[in-house]
Write a protein that holds these residues in place. Structure first.
Motif, PDB file in Angstrom:
ATOM      1  N   ILE A  62     -36.114  -9.808 -56.091  1.00 58.17           N
ATOM      2  CA  ILE A  62     -35.494  -9.305 -57.323  1.00 58.17           C
ATOM      3  C   ILE A  62     -34.222  -8.537 -57.006  1.00 58.17           C
ATOM      4  O   ILE A  62     -33.191  -8.713 -57.662  1.00 58.17           O
ATOM      5  N   LEU A  63     -34.285  -7.697 -55.984  1.00 56.07           N
ATOM      6  CA  LEU A  63     -33.106  -6.906 -55.611  1.00 56.07           C
ATOM      7  C   LEU A  63     -31.984  -7.793 -55.077  1.00 56.07           C
ATOM      8  O   LEU A  63     -30.806  -7.498 -55.294  1.00 56.07           O
ATOM      9  N   ASP A  64     -32.321  -8.868 -54.370  1.00 55.32           N
ATOM     10  CA  ASP A  64     -31.305  -9.770 -53.837  1.00 55.32           C
ATOM     11  C   ASP A  64     -30.581 -10.535 -54.950  1.00 55.32           C
ATOM     12  O   ASP A  64     -29.398 -10.826 -54.834  1.00 55.32           O
ATOM     13  N   THR A  65     -31.283 -10.846 -56.026  1.00 50.49           N
ATOM     14  CA  THR A  65     -30.642 -11.565 -57.125  1.00 50.49           C
ATOM     15  C   THR A  65     -29.720 -10.652 -57.918  1.00 50.49           C
ATOM     16  O   THR A  65     -28.787 -11.129 -58.553  1.00 50.49           O
ATOM     17  N   ARG A  66     -29.944  -9.361 -57.880  1.00 54.69           N
ATOM     18  CA  ARG A  66     -29.085  -8.399 -58.588  1.00 54.69           C
ATOM     19  C   ARG A  66     -27.776  -8.166 -57.840  1.00 54.69           C
ATOM     20  O   ARG A  66     -26.786  -7.783 -58.437  1.00 54.69           O
ATOM     21  N   SER A  67     -27.773  -8.342 -56.532  1.00 50.20           N
ATOM     22  CA  SER A  67     -26.578  -8.040 -55.729  1.00 50.20           C
ATOM     23  C   SER A  67     -25.541  -9.127 -55.803  1.00 50.20           C
ATOM     24  O   SER A  67     -25.692 -10.235 -56.068  1.00 50.20           O
TER      25      SER A  67
END
Length: 67
Positions: A62-67
């Motif tokens: 999830i955090l990787d898709t936000r970056s």
């Protein structure tokens, strides 16, 4: 009949709580035999190492898709 329904629901709730901890069978059995006390016990048990790793991988994704 009412008791049987209560036992089945209690086992299902135990399964749901246990699945979140990586322990669905333990949750089902504790819920089935100990009812609400079983839910409390399974809720207080720590997550399995595999479940912790799975949750961390989901958070990273999830955090990787936000970056």
């Amino acid at each position: 009949m009412g008791f049987l329904l209560y036992v089945l629901i209690s086992g299902g709730v135990g399964f749901a709580i246990g699945a979140g901890k990586g322990r669905p069978i333990a949750g089902t059995l504790l819920g089935f035999f100990l009812f609400i006390l079983g839910w409390i016990i399974i809720a207080l048990l720590p997550k399995t190492i595999e479940k912790q790793a799975e949750d961390q991988a989901k958070i990273r994704a999830i955090l990787d898709t936000r970056s």
